[in-house]
Design a protein around this motif. Structure first.
Motif, PDB file in Angstrom:
ATOM      1  N   ASN A  92      -5.153   2.001  -4.579  1.00 49.15           N
ATOM      2  CA  ASN A  92      -3.833   1.747  -5.166  1.00 49.15           C
ATOM      3  C   ASN A  92      -2.725   2.167  -4.197  1.00 49.15           C
ATOM      4  O   ASN A  92      -1.684   1.507  -4.097  1.00 49.15           O
ATOM      5  CB  ASN A  92      -3.685   2.503  -6.485  1.00 49.15           C
ATOM      6  CG  ASN A  92      -4.512   1.894  -7.599  1.00 49.15           C
ATOM      7  OD1 ASN A  92      -4.884   0.725  -7.545  1.00 49.15           O
ATOM      8  ND2 ASN A  92      -4.817   2.678  -8.621  1.00 49.15           N
ATOM      9  N   TYR A  95      -2.185  -0.483  -1.627  1.00 52.96           N
ATOM     10  CA  TYR A  95      -1.349  -1.582  -2.126  1.00 52.96           C
ATOM     11  C   TYR A  95       0.130  -1.197  -2.151  1.00 52.96           C
ATOM     12  O   TYR A  95       0.996  -2.025  -1.858  1.00 52.96           O
ATOM     13  CB  TYR A  95      -1.812  -1.997  -3.519  1.00 52.96           C
ATOM     14  CG  TYR A  95      -2.873  -3.071  -3.495  1.00 52.96           C
ATOM     15  CD1 TYR A  95      -2.533  -4.410  -3.562  1.00 52.96           C
ATOM     16  CD2 TYR A  95      -4.218  -2.738  -3.384  1.00 52.96           C
ATOM     17  CE1 TYR A  95      -3.502  -5.397  -3.521  1.00 52.96           C
ATOM     18  CE2 TYR A  95      -5.199  -3.717  -3.341  1.00 52.96           C
ATOM     19  CZ  TYR A  95      -4.826  -5.050  -3.416  1.00 52.96           C
ATOM     20  OH  TYR A  95      -5.782  -6.026  -3.365  1.00 52.96           O
ATOM     21  N   ARG A  96       0.417   0.031  -2.516  1.00 59.48           N
ATOM     22  CA  ARG A  96       1.813   0.464  -2.608  1.00 59.48           C
ATOM     23  C   ARG A  96       2.456   0.655  -1.235  1.00 59.48           C
ATOM     24  O   ARG A  96       3.587   0.219  -1.016  1.00 59.48           O
ATOM     25  CB  ARG A  96       1.915   1.777  -3.399  1.00 59.48           C
ATOM     26  CG  ARG A  96       1.656   1.648  -4.881  1.00 59.48           C
ATOM     27  CD  ARG A  96       2.160   2.887  -5.610  1.00 59.48           C
ATOM     28  NE  ARG A  96       1.638   4.123  -5.041  1.00 59.48           N
ATOM     29  CZ  ARG A  96       0.499   4.698  -5.415  1.00 59.48           C
ATOM     30  NH1 ARG A  96      -0.238   4.140  -6.356  1.00 59.48           N
ATOM     31  NH2 ARG A  96       0.097   5.836  -4.861  1.00 59.48           N
ATOM     32  N   CYS A 111     -12.489  -2.494  -5.903  1.00 53.80           N
ATOM     33  CA  CYS A 111     -11.980  -2.190  -7.244  1.00 53.80           C
ATOM     34  C   CYS A 111     -12.745  -2.993  -8.297  1.00 53.80           C
ATOM     35  O   CYS A 111     -13.004  -2.488  -9.392  1.00 53.80           O
ATOM     36  CB  CYS A 111     -10.485  -2.493  -7.329  1.00 53.80           C
ATOM     37  SG  CYS A 111      -9.449  -1.370  -6.358  1.00 53.80           S
ATOM     38  N   ASN A 132      -5.877  -5.300 -13.196  1.00 56.48           N
ATOM     39  CA  ASN A 132      -5.187  -5.161 -11.912  1.00 56.48           C
ATOM     40  C   ASN A 132      -5.857  -6.008 -10.835  1.00 56.48           C
ATOM     41  O   ASN A 132      -5.176  -6.626 -10.003  1.00 56.48           O
ATOM     42  CB  ASN A 132      -5.171  -3.695 -11.475  1.00 56.48           C
ATOM     43  CG  ASN A 132      -4.194  -2.864 -12.274  1.00 56.48           C
ATOM     44  OD1 ASN A 132      -3.237  -3.382 -12.839  1.00 56.48           O
ATOM     45  ND2 ASN A 132      -4.433  -1.560 -12.333  1.00 56.48           N
ATOM     46  N   ARG A 136      -3.826  -8.933  -8.857  1.00 57.55           N
ATOM     47  CA  ARG A 136      -3.537  -8.760  -7.432  1.00 57.55           C
ATOM     48  C   ARG A 136      -3.990  -9.941  -6.583  1.00 57.55           C
ATOM     49  O   ARG A 136      -3.462 -10.155  -5.486  1.00 57.55           O
ATOM     50  CB  ARG A 136      -4.224  -7.498  -6.916  1.00 57.55           C
ATOM     51  CG  ARG A 136      -3.541  -6.213  -7.316  1.00 57.55           C
ATOM     52  CD  ARG A 136      -4.406  -5.024  -7.000  1.00 57.55           C
ATOM     53  NE  ARG A 136      -3.704  -3.764  -7.201  1.00 57.55           N
ATOM     54  CZ  ARG A 136      -4.280  -2.582  -7.197  1.00 57.55           C
ATOM     55  NH1 ARG A 136      -5.592  -2.498  -6.996  1.00 57.55           N
ATOM     56  NH2 ARG A 136      -3.574  -1.482  -7.393  1.00 57.55           N
TER      57      ARG A 136
END
Length: 218
Positions: A92, A95-96, A111, A132, A136
């Motif tokens: 995560n 991704y951020r 994931c 998610n 994504r």
């Protein structure tokens, strides 16, 4: 005045050359040595230590072109250690912090694997993980797989509307060939025709099993 400025410049250059500071004013870190240290830990099977080292590299050396790779490897190392919660957190963070990383697709596949394991263990938090995954990477096989897992999960719990939504969502994946369009569309059309699913359990089960077969064949 000229001499004073020259002395300042020479001091800065000397500091950079001797390894005291980076151009950004941060304390100097030997990036190559730090990355090798994390990689050596991973190769030695010390996965948790490696995960922390890679995460530290990505945080301290975010200007380095390996930072996004290090963040990805942090998640992989936690995954190898069986620490799925920390692996998800690491992915995560990838991704951020690195939204254009070339490792995003690989992270999303991991994931998906974690979501599968959570479903198998009866962990309801898998629904959020798989949601998610699908969000994504729309129009990919990974997203279609996530929708399939979610549809089956909701179906088994009698949430027929949610199951139908997930299965119908798979049609969108076929724009890029995730599944055979004609066969899958025919199977999914059976779901759309179910107005009162509680009274059509046999038909719903037949359609679900057909979808499962298609997934295995694809």
């Amino acid at each position: 005045m000229v001499v004073a400025k020259s002395n300042v410049v020479m001091c800065v250059l000397a500091a950079l050359c001797c390894g005291c500071a980076t151009p950004g004013g941060r304390a100097y870190v030997d990036a190559d040595a730090e990355f090798r240290r994390a990689e050596d830990l991973r190769l030695a099977g010390k996965h948790v230590a490696a995960a922390k080292a890679f995460a530290q590299f990505a945080k301290r050396l975010d200007y380095d072109n390996r930072a996004n790779y290090a963040q990805y490897l942090s998640g992989e190392a936690y995954f190898a250690a069986g620490n799925h919660a920390s692996a998800l957190a690491a992915f995560n963070r990838l991704y951020r912090r690195f939204p254009y990383s070339p490792y995003l697709a690989r992270a999303n596949d991991r994931c998906l694997a974690i979501g599968k394991a959570m479903l198998k263990a009866g962990d309801s938090r898998a629904v959020e993980v798989l949601d998610n995954v699908a969000a994504r990477a729309p129009y990919t096989r990974t997203a279609a797989e996530a929708h399939m897992l979610l549809g089956t999960y909701h179906y088994k719990r009698g949430r027929f509307d949610q199951a139908k939504f997930e299965f119908d969502s798979i049609i969108a994946q076929n724009r890029r060939g995730a599944y055979p369009r004609a066969e899958l569309s025919a199977a999914l059309s059976e779901y759309r025709q179910i107005d009162r699913p509680a009274r059509n359990l046999e038909r719903l089960e037949a359609a679900r099993q057909r979808l499962v077969r298609l997934r295995k064949q694809a």
